[in-house]
Design a protein around this motif. Structure first.
Motif, PDB file in Angstrom:
ATOM      1  N   UNK A  53     -61.627  85.758 -24.579  1.00 11.08           N
ATOM      2  CA  UNK A  53     -60.323  85.979 -24.993  1.00 11.08           C
ATOM      3  C   UNK A  53     -60.327  87.240 -25.622  1.00 11.08           C
ATOM      4  N   UNK A  54     -61.200  87.925 -26.428  1.00  9.65           N
ATOM      5  CA  UNK A  54     -61.039  89.303 -26.992  1.00  9.65           C
ATOM      6  C   UNK A  54     -61.298  90.291 -26.070  1.00  9.65           C
ATOM      7  N   UNK A  55     -61.938  90.001 -25.027  1.00 12.01           N
ATOM      8  CA  UNK A  55     -62.412  91.057 -24.077  1.00 12.01           C
ATOM      9  C   UNK A  55     -60.866  91.039 -23.326  1.00 12.01           C
ATOM     10  N   UNK A  56     -60.283  89.962 -23.102  1.00  6.56           N
ATOM     11  CA  UNK A  56     -59.021  90.053 -22.341  1.00  6.56           C
ATOM     12  C   UNK A  56     -57.831  90.804 -23.184  1.00  6.56           C
ATOM     13  N   UNK A  57     -58.063  90.671 -24.357  1.00  8.83           N
ATOM     14  CA  UNK A  57     -57.051  91.320 -25.548  1.00  8.83           C
ATOM     15  C   UNK A  57     -57.074  92.899 -25.311  1.00  8.83           C
ATOM     16  N   UNK A  58     -58.225  93.349 -25.107  1.00 11.04           N
ATOM     17  CA  UNK A  58     -58.870  94.432 -25.466  1.00 11.04           C
ATOM     18  C   UNK A  58     -58.263  95.260 -24.045  1.00 11.04           C
ATOM     19  N   UNK A  59     -58.576  94.715 -22.859  1.00  7.92           N
ATOM     20  CA  UNK A  59     -58.370  95.067 -21.685  1.00  7.92           C
ATOM     21  C   UNK A  59     -56.804  95.297 -21.248  1.00  7.92           C
ATOM     22  N   UNK A  60     -56.051  94.109 -21.699  1.00  6.12           N
ATOM     23  CA  UNK A  60     -54.832  94.180 -21.483  1.00  6.12           C
ATOM     24  C   UNK A  60     -53.935  95.229 -22.423  1.00  6.12           C
ATOM     25  N   UNK A  61     -54.671  95.438 -23.711  1.00 10.78           N
ATOM     26  CA  UNK A  61     -54.075  96.399 -24.488  1.00 10.78           C
ATOM     27  C   UNK A  61     -54.389  97.899 -24.030  1.00 10.78           C
ATOM     28  N   UNK A  62     -55.545  97.968 -23.353  1.00  6.95           N
ATOM     29  CA  UNK A  62     -55.735  99.260 -22.693  1.00  6.95           C
ATOM     30  C   UNK A  62     -54.807  99.329 -21.519  1.00  6.95           C
ATOM     31  N   UNK A  63     -54.626  98.451 -20.748  1.00  5.69           N
ATOM     32  CA  UNK A  63     -53.585  98.670 -19.632  1.00  5.69           C
ATOM     33  C   UNK A  63     -52.180  99.009 -20.271  1.00  5.69           C
ATOM     34  N   UNK A  64     -51.761  98.407 -21.154  1.00  7.24           N
ATOM     35  CA  UNK A  64     -50.320  98.831 -21.824  1.00  7.24           C
ATOM     36  C   UNK A  64     -50.382 100.258 -22.418  1.00  7.24           C
ATOM     37  N   UNK A  65     -51.435 100.549 -22.825  1.00  7.66           N
ATOM     38  CA  UNK A  65     -51.550 101.794 -23.455  1.00  7.66           C
ATOM     39  C   UNK A  65     -51.431 103.111 -22.380  1.00  7.66           C
ATOM     40  N   UNK A  66     -52.222 102.568 -21.128  1.00 17.51           N
ATOM     41  CA  UNK A  66     -51.873 103.596 -19.890  1.00 17.51           C
ATOM     42  C   UNK A  66     -50.856 103.670 -19.519  1.00 17.51           C
ATOM     43  N   UNK A  67     -49.950 102.425 -19.348  1.00 20.08           N
ATOM     44  CA  UNK A  67     -48.607 102.599 -18.683  1.00 20.08           C
ATOM     45  C   UNK A  67     -47.673 103.341 -19.858  1.00 20.08           C
ATOM     46  N   UNK A  68     -47.850 103.234 -21.185  1.00 23.25           N
ATOM     47  CA  UNK A  68     -46.762 103.749 -22.059  1.00 23.25           C
ATOM     48  C   UNK A  68     -47.263 105.131 -22.089  1.00 23.25           C
ATOM     49  N   UNK A  69     -48.495 105.654 -21.691  1.00 23.99           N
ATOM     50  CA  UNK A  69     -48.840 107.118 -21.658  1.00 23.99           C
ATOM     51  C   UNK A  69     -48.230 107.516 -20.556  1.00 23.99           C
ATOM     52  N   UNK A  70     -48.202 106.888 -19.431  1.00 26.37           N
ATOM     53  CA  UNK A  70     -47.427 107.601 -18.275  1.00 26.37           C
ATOM     54  C   UNK A  70     -45.955 107.748 -18.411  1.00 26.37           C
ATOM     55  N   UNK A  71     -45.429 106.593 -19.131  1.00 26.48           N
ATOM     56  CA  UNK A  71     -43.993 106.841 -19.563  1.00 26.48           C
ATOM     57  C   UNK A  71     -43.791 108.042 -20.199  1.00 26.48           C
ATOM     58  N   UNK A  72     -44.543 108.300 -21.187  1.00 25.92           N
ATOM     59  CA  UNK A  72     -44.474 109.462 -22.121  1.00 25.92           C
ATOM     60  C   UNK A  72     -44.701 110.803 -21.212  1.00 25.92           C
ATOM     61  N   UNK A  73     -45.566 110.985 -20.353  1.00 21.03           N
ATOM     62  CA  UNK A  73     -45.748 112.158 -19.577  1.00 21.03           C
ATOM     63  C   UNK A  73     -45.194 112.324 -18.284  1.00 21.03           C
ATOM     64  N   UNK A  74     -44.778 111.072 -17.745  1.00 21.26           N
ATOM     65  CA  UNK A  74     -44.145 111.273 -16.233  1.00 21.26           C
ATOM     66  C   UNK A  74     -44.987 111.230 -15.377  1.00 21.26           C
ATOM     67  N   UNK A  75     -44.716 111.161 -14.087  1.00 21.50           N
ATOM     68  CA  UNK A  75     -45.628 111.415 -12.852  1.00 21.50           C
ATOM     69  C   UNK A  75     -44.678 111.286 -11.663  1.00 21.50           C
ATOM     70  N   UNK A  76     -45.573 111.887 -10.765  1.00 20.88           N
ATOM     71  CA  UNK A  76     -44.780 112.252  -9.599  1.00 20.88           C
ATOM     72  C   UNK A  76     -44.126 111.201  -8.722  1.00 20.88           C
ATOM     73  N   UNK A  77     -42.955 111.257  -8.369  1.00 20.67           N
ATOM     74  CA  UNK A  77     -42.589 110.180  -7.235  1.00 20.67           C
ATOM     75  C   UNK A  77     -43.201 110.259  -5.799  1.00 20.67           C
ATOM     76  N   UNK A  78     -43.382 109.314  -5.106  1.00 21.79           N
ATOM     77  CA  UNK A  78     -43.773 109.105  -4.049  1.00 21.79           C
ATOM     78  C   UNK A  78     -43.099 109.982  -2.968  1.00 21.79           C
ATOM     79  N   UNK A  79     -43.730 110.605  -2.077  1.00 26.00           N
ATOM     80  CA  UNK A  79     -43.073 111.350  -1.187  1.00 26.00           C
ATOM     81  C   UNK A  79     -42.717 110.620   0.258  1.00 26.00           C
ATOM     82  N   UNK A  80     -41.573 110.296   0.299  1.00 26.21           N
ATOM     83  CA  UNK A  80     -41.131 109.504   1.473  1.00 26.21           C
ATOM     84  C   UNK A  80     -41.014 110.248   2.466  1.00 26.21           C
TER      85      UNK A  80
END
Length: 201
Positions: free
Chosen positions: A73-100
């Protein structure tokens, strides 16, 4: 069984759609229409095999050692929390679009090998399929129904990536679109983590 199926579909769907190396690669291939259905099929097959192995293996382990549930249970909480942090950090810094507009054409062999690499060499895949998802599924009334739901989520998601990649290419040309995607992912991961921390598995 229906409740277990829907739980597997929703929980696994929320995890699978987290845009990572695997999903971004498949989406890029779909946008360029380079063997994208082969990529999707490999990812679907890998998920189904890993879901099944992890689900029934963890079920047996939890029956023999119930106290492992709290650890999972707590491993899942930590892991999912880390995924959320990574996603929000990408929102903050942005990233390149895919080149179509990329014109280079990759061979089927190269695409298949790369898909296998981004699928099987990513530790996140094993944490998802062999730890987090089976730990949740072990609490369901129907293990088979949960696996079917999880597998359906994989088939639906990768099928959508392969089918709609080309149609979405103008939208994905905007880096701002990735901020919306990452923000949605971060919110979903954070919500699941909070639910696990508050209510358990």
């Amino acid at each position: 069984m229906l409740t277990s199926y829907l739980t597997g579909l929703l929980v696994c769907g929320g995890i699978i759609i987290a845009i990572g190396a695997q999903n971004a690669y498949i989406l890029g291939q779909a946008i360029r229409r380079e063997h994208h259905w082969k990529c999707a099929g490999i990812c679907m097959s890998a998920d189904i095999l890993l879901f099944t192995a992890g689900m029934f293996g963890v079920n047996a382990a939890l029956m023999a050692l119930p106290e492992a549930l709290e650890i999972l249970r707590w491993l899942g909480v930590v892991f999912l929390g880390w995924l959320a942090v990574l996603a929000f950090s990408r929102v903050a810094r942005g990233r390149d679009a895919l080149d179509a507009n990329t014109k280079a054409v990759s061979s089927a062999r190269a695409v298949i090998l790369t898909t296998l690499a981004v699928t099987l060499l990513n530790p996140q895949v094993y944490l998802d399929t062999l730890l987090l998802i089976p730990a949740i599924g072990a609490q369901q009334s129907s293990a088979l129904g949960f696996v079917a739901g999880a597998s359906s989520a994989s088939v639906i998601w990768f099928g959508l990536l392969a089918f709609s990649g080309a149609a979405l290419s103008p939208w994905l040309a905007k880096p701002s679109a990735w901020r919306v995607i990452d923000g949605t992912i971060g919110g979903m991961m954070a919500a699941i983590a909070i639910h696990l921390a508050s209510n358990g598995l």
